[in-house]
Scaffold this active site. Structure first.
Site, PDB file in Angstrom:
ATOM      1  N   CYS A 242       0.836  -1.208   0.000  1.00 56.55           N
ATOM      2  CA  CYS A 242       0.000   0.000   0.000  1.00 56.55           C
ATOM      3  C   CYS A 242       0.875   1.264   0.000  1.00 56.55           C
ATOM      4  CB  CYS A 242      -0.922  -0.009   1.215  1.00 56.55           C
ATOM      5  SG  CYS A 242      -2.030   1.407   1.253  1.00 56.55           S
TER       6      CYS A 242
ATOM      7  N   CYS B 246       0.233   5.058   6.948  1.00 56.19           N
ATOM      8  CA  CYS B 246      -0.414   4.867   8.256  1.00 56.19           C
ATOM      9  C   CYS B 246       0.579   4.174   9.212  1.00 56.19           C
ATOM     10  CB  CYS B 246      -1.684   4.033   8.093  1.00 56.19           C
ATOM     11  SG  CYS B 246      -2.750   4.617   6.752  1.00 56.19           S
TER      12      CYS B 246
ATOM     13  N   CYS C 279       0.393   0.459  10.330  1.00 59.78           N
ATOM     14  CA  CYS C 279      -0.066  -0.585   9.409  1.00 59.78           C
ATOM     15  C   CYS C 279       1.043  -1.453   8.810  1.00 59.78           C
ATOM     16  CB  CYS C 279      -0.886   0.050   8.292  1.00 59.78           C
ATOM     17  SG  CYS C 279      -1.641  -1.237   7.250  1.00 59.78           S
TER      18      CYS C 279
ATOM     19  N   CYS D 248     -16.409  -9.633   5.747  1.00 53.31           N
ATOM     20  CA  CYS D 248     -15.820  -8.331   5.407  1.00 53.31           C
ATOM     21  C   CYS D 248     -14.579  -8.531   4.543  1.00 53.31           C
ATOM     22  CB  CYS D 248     -15.460  -7.582   6.685  1.00 53.31           C
ATOM     23  SG  CYS D 248     -14.742  -5.959   6.354  1.00 53.31           S
TER      24      CYS D 248
ATOM     25  N   CYS E 195     -19.550  -6.679   3.837  1.00 53.86           N
ATOM     26  CA  CYS E 195     -18.871  -5.452   4.237  1.00 53.86           C
ATOM     27  C   CYS E 195     -17.573  -5.391   3.443  1.00 53.86           C
ATOM     28  CB  CYS E 195     -18.579  -5.505   5.744  1.00 53.86           C
ATOM     29  SG  CYS E 195     -17.682  -4.074   6.365  1.00 53.86           S
TER      30      CYS E 195
ATOM     31  N   CYS F 167     -19.510   1.524   8.713  1.00 53.76           N
ATOM     32  CA  CYS F 167     -18.768   0.853   9.774  1.00 53.76           C
ATOM     33  C   CYS F 167     -17.554   1.745   9.981  1.00 53.76           C
ATOM     34  CB  CYS F 167     -18.373  -0.543   9.303  1.00 53.76           C
ATOM     35  SG  CYS F 167     -17.255  -1.395  10.426  1.00 53.76           S
TER      36      CYS F 167
ATOM     37  N   ARG G 255     -17.749  -3.054  17.944  1.00 58.08           N
ATOM     38  CA  ARG G 255     -16.954  -4.258  17.682  1.00 58.08           C
ATOM     39  C   ARG G 255     -15.627  -4.236  18.417  1.00 58.08           C
ATOM     40  NH1 ARG G 255     -16.561  -4.494  12.294  1.00 58.08           N
ATOM     41  NH2 ARG G 255     -18.649  -5.306  12.362  1.00 58.08           N
TER      42      ARG G 255
HETATM   43  N1  SAM Z   1      -6.708   0.316   3.156  1.00 52.45           N
HETATM   44  C1  SAM Z   1      -8.004   0.584   3.616  1.00 52.45           C
HETATM   45  C2  SAM Z   1      -8.054   1.740   4.595  1.00 52.45           C
HETATM   46  O1  SAM Z   1      -7.055   2.025   5.236  1.00 52.45           O
HETATM   47  O2  SAM Z   1      -9.125   2.362   4.704  1.00 52.45           O
HETATM   48  C3  SAM Z   1      -8.693  -0.605   4.245  1.00 52.45           C
HETATM   49  C4  SAM Z   1      -7.898  -1.577   5.095  1.00 52.45           C
HETATM   50  S1  SAM Z   1      -7.182  -0.934   6.584  1.00 52.45           S
HETATM   51  C5  SAM Z   1      -6.081  -2.180   7.041  1.00 52.45           C
HETATM   52  C6  SAM Z   1      -8.530  -0.991   7.732  1.00 52.45           C
HETATM   53  C7  SAM Z   1      -8.281  -0.557   9.147  1.00 52.45           C
HETATM   54  O3  SAM Z   1      -7.531  -1.540   9.848  1.00 52.45           O
HETATM   55  C8  SAM Z   1      -7.493   0.714   9.400  1.00 52.45           C
HETATM   56  O4  SAM Z   1      -8.247   1.864   9.207  1.00 52.45           O
HETATM   57  C9  SAM Z   1      -7.118   0.559  10.874  1.00 52.45           C
HETATM   58  O5  SAM Z   1      -8.109   1.115  11.694  1.00 52.45           O
HETATM   59  C10 SAM Z   1      -7.075  -0.966  11.055  1.00 52.45           C
HETATM   60  N2  SAM Z   1      -5.703  -1.430  11.333  1.00 52.45           N
HETATM   61  C11 SAM Z   1      -4.705  -1.566  10.437  1.00 52.45           C
HETATM   62  N3  SAM Z   1      -3.574  -1.967  11.034  1.00 52.45           N
HETATM   63  C12 SAM Z   1      -3.857  -2.097  12.354  1.00 52.45           C
HETATM   64  C13 SAM Z   1      -3.091  -2.474  13.496  1.00 52.45           C
HETATM   65  N4  SAM Z   1      -1.799  -2.773  13.397  1.00 52.45           N
HETATM   66  N5  SAM Z   1      -3.694  -2.503  14.700  1.00 52.45           N
HETATM   67  C14 SAM Z   1      -5.019  -2.172  14.801  1.00 52.45           C
HETATM   68  N6  SAM Z   1      -5.780  -1.813  13.754  1.00 52.45           N
HETATM   69  C15 SAM Z   1      -5.218  -1.759  12.548  1.00 52.45           C
HETATM   70  C1  DTB Z   2     -11.208  -2.655  11.500  1.00 52.37           C
HETATM   71  O1  DTB Z   2     -11.557  -1.625  12.122  1.00 52.37           O
HETATM   72  N1  DTB Z   2     -10.299  -3.509  11.915  1.00 52.37           N
HETATM   73  C2  DTB Z   2     -10.097  -4.559  10.960  1.00 52.37           C
HETATM   74  C3  DTB Z   2     -11.176  -4.246   9.883  1.00 52.37           C
HETATM   75  N2  DTB Z   2     -11.738  -3.012  10.342  1.00 52.37           N
HETATM   76  C4  DTB Z   2     -10.805  -4.191   8.477  1.00 52.37           C
HETATM   77  C5  DTB Z   2      -8.709  -4.651  10.463  1.00 52.37           C
HETATM   78  C6  DTB Z   2      -7.701  -4.895  11.569  1.00 52.37           C
HETATM   79  C7  DTB Z   2      -6.364  -5.069  10.941  1.00 52.37           C
HETATM   80  C8  DTB Z   2      -5.303  -5.431  11.950  1.00 52.37           C
HETATM   81  C9  DTB Z   2      -3.968  -5.543  11.329  1.00 52.37           C
HETATM   82  C10 DTB Z   2      -3.822  -6.613  10.294  1.00 52.37           C
HETATM   83  O2  DTB Z   2      -4.276  -7.767  10.511  1.00 52.37           O
HETATM   84  O3  DTB Z   2      -3.199  -6.372   9.257  1.00 52.37           O
HETATM   85 FE1  SF4 Z   3      -2.854   1.255   3.368  1.00 50.80          FE
HETATM   86 FE2  SF4 Z   3      -2.767   0.126   5.753  1.00 50.80          FE
HETATM   87 FE3  SF4 Z   3      -3.242   2.731   5.567  1.00 50.80          FE
HETATM   88 FE4  SF4 Z   3      -5.108   0.957   4.724  1.00 50.80          FE
HETATM   89  S1  SF4 Z   3      -4.382   1.253   6.808  1.00 50.80           S
HETATM   90  S2  SF4 Z   3      -4.436   2.810   3.659  1.00 50.80           S
HETATM   91  S3  SF4 Z   3      -3.784  -0.681   3.966  1.00 50.80           S
HETATM   92  S4  SF4 Z   3      -1.353   1.690   4.967  1.00 50.80           S
END
Ligand code: SAM
Ligand code: DTB
Ligand code: SF4
Length: 346
Positions: A60, A64, A67, A104, A135, A195, A267
Site C-alpha cells: 500500500c 499509516c 499498518c 468483510c 462489508c 462501519c 466491535r
Molecule cells: N486500506 C483501507 C483503509 O485504510 O481504509 C482498508 C484496510 S485498513 C487495514 C482498515 C483498518 O484496519 C485501518 O483503518 C485501521 O483502523 C485498522 N488497522 C490496520 N492496522 C492495524 C493495526 N496494526 N492494529 C489495529 N488496527 C489496525
Molecule cells: C477494523 O476496524 N479492523 C479490521 C477491519 N476493520 C478491516 C482490520 C484490523 C487489521 C489489523 C492488522 C492486520 O491484521 O493487518
Molecule cells: Fe494502506 Fe494500511 Fe493505511 Fe489501509 S491502513 S491505507 S492498507 S497503509
C-alpha cells in the site's frame, strides 16, 4: 423497553467536556451505565460474529504508522494481487459454515481504481448470494464508486477515522482527516451502512480517545458499526514499541462508545489475540457486541476459533443470527440505525 435515561437518546452534539466526564467516571459507575444502555437496545448474550478476509494484501502506498501493509515499512508482509472471485467465494462459504453472519473484504488500497470496482462488485454479489451480510474496506471512495458497490449489494462500508482529528497528523500524512469524512459522506449518501471506528493504544491521550468518540458520535448518523481496535504492534512499523495502553482504559473506551452510540454495533476488533478471556469479558460487559472470528485478521493473528468457542461457552454468549427476507439480509436484532436511509426493509 428502552428506559428514558439521557444516555439512550441518540445525540450528535457531544461536547468534548461531556465525553471526558464519561471517561472520568469511576470504572464501576461507567460499566454499570454502559451495561444498562447495552441491555436497553440489545440482548447482551448475543454477539455478532464477522469474518475478515484480505482480498488484496500489502504494497500500500499510504503511510499509516500502525499498518503492516504500508509498502514503505519493512514488516515482512508480501504484496499480493486481488484474489479471484472464486477464491473469495470459497472463503466465504467456509466462514458461513463456521458460523459467521457477516463477511468483510479488505484491500490494502489508498482507494480502488475504477477498473477494480467491477471485480469487487462480483465478489460482493457472490458473497451476498450465500445469505451473508457483506462489508468491504477498500480505502477512499468516490460517490460513483460508492453507488456501484451499493448496487452490487454491499451492506456496509468500513472506513475508520482511526483517531482524534488533533492526533491524526501524528499517525497519517498521506491523506487528510477530511478525506475520511468525505468518503463516509459518499457512503451514507448512497444509503449504505457505515462501519467506522478507530484504534487506541497508539500513544494518544485520554483527551484524544474522547476526541475520536466525540467525532464518531457527532457524525450526521451514528456509524451502524463502531470497530474499536487495540493497536496490534507490528515490527517495522513506526508504532512498534509504543507504550501499551492500560487494559482498563481500553474497556473504558468501549463503554463510552456504547453510551454515546447506544444503537450501534460496537466491535471488539483488532487486538483480541493478546487479551485475556477476563479482559474480553469486561469488554462484553461494557457493551461490545461484535467480534472478528477466524484465525486471521488481515495480516495479523486473531484468537483460534476453538478458543473463541470456549469463551462463548464459558460466558454463555450466542452468535447473533441473520434473517433473510425477500433478498434482504439483516441481523435478527432490532434494526440499529437512527437514519432512514440505512434501515433494512423488514
Ligand atoms: N486500506 C483501507 C483503509 O485504510 O481504509 C482498508 C484496510 S485498513 C487495514 C482498515 C483498518 O484496519 C485501518 O483503518 C485501521 O483502523 C485498522 N488497522 C490496520 N492496522 C492495524 C493495526 N496494526 N492494529 C489495529 N488496527 C489496525
Ligand atoms: C477494523 O476496524 N479492523 C479490521 C477491519 N476493520 C478491516 C482490520 C484490523 C487489521 C489489523 C492488522 C492486520 O491484521 O493487518
Ligand atoms: Fe494502506 Fe494500511 Fe493505511 Fe489501509 S491502513 S491505507 S492498507 S497503509
Amino acid at each position: 423497553m428502552p428506559n428514558a435515561s439521557p444516555e439512550t437518546i441518540l445525540r450528535h452534539d457531544w461536547s468534548r467536556a461531556e465525553v471526558r466526564a464519561l471517561f472520568d467516571l469511576s470504572f464501576p459507575e461507567l460499566l454499570h451505565r454502559a451495561a444498562s444502555v447495552h441491555k436497553d437496545h440489545f440482548d447482551p448474550a448475543e454477539v455478532q460474529v464477522s469474518t475478515l478476509l484480505s482480498v488484496k494484501t500489502g504494497g500500500c502506498p499510504e503511510d499509516c504508522a500502525y499498518c503492516p501493509q504500508a509498502q514503505r515499512y519493512h514488516t515482512g508482509v508480501d504484496a499480493t494481487k486481488l484474489m479471484s472471485t472464486e477464491a473469495v467465494l470459497e472463503k466465504a462459504k467456509q466462514a458461513k459454515a463456521a458460523g459467521a453472519s457477516r463477511f468483510c473484504m479488505g484491500a490494502a488500497w489508498r482507494s480502488p481504481k475504477d477498473r477494480d470496482i467491477p471485480k469487487v462488485a462480483a465478489m460482493i454479489r457472490e458473497v451476498k448470494s450465500l445469505g451473508l451480510e457483506t462489508c468491504a474496506t477498500l480505502g477512499m471512495l468516490s460517490g460513483d464508486q460508492a453507488r456501484a458497490l451499493k448496487d452490487a449489494g454491499l451492506d456496509y462500508y468500513n472506513h475508520n477515522l482511526d483517531t482524534a482529528p488533533e492526533f491524526y497528523n501524528e499517525i497519517i500524512r498521506t491523506r487528510e482527516f477530511q478525506d475520511r469524512l468525505d468518503t463516509l459522506e459518499h457512503v451514507r449518501d448512497v444509503g449504505m451502512k457505515t462501519c467506522c471506528g478507530g484504534i487506541v493504544g497508539m500513544g494518544e491521550s485520554r483527551e484524544q480517545r474522547a476526541g475520536l468518540l466525540q467525532t464518531l458520535a457527532n457524525l450526521p448518523a451514528h456509524p451502524d458499526s463502531v470497530p474499536i481496535n487495540r493497536l496490534v504492534q507490528v515490527e517495522g512499523t513506526p508504532l512498534a514499541g509504543t507504550t501499551e495502553l492500560d487494559p482498563f482504559e481500553f474497556v473504558r473506551t468501549i463503554a463510552v462508545a456504547r453510551l454515546m452510540m447506544p444503537k450501534s454495533m460496537v466491535r471488539l476488533s483488532a487486538g483480541r489475540e493478546s487479551m485475556s478471556d477476563e479482559l474480553q469479558a469486561l469488554c462484553f460487559l461494557a457493551g461490545a457486541n461484535s467480534i472478528f472470528y477466524g484465525e486471521k485478521l488481515l495480516t495479523t493473528g486473531n484468537p483460534d476459533t476453538e478458543r473463541d468457542l470456549a469463551l462463548f461457552a464459558r460466558l454463555g454468549l450466542r452468535p447473533m443470527q441473520i434473517v433473510e427476507t425477500a433478498g434482504t439480509v439483516h441481523a435478527s436484532i432490532e434494526d440499529h440505525q437512527d437514519h432512514p436511509a440505512h434501515t433494512c426493509a423488514a
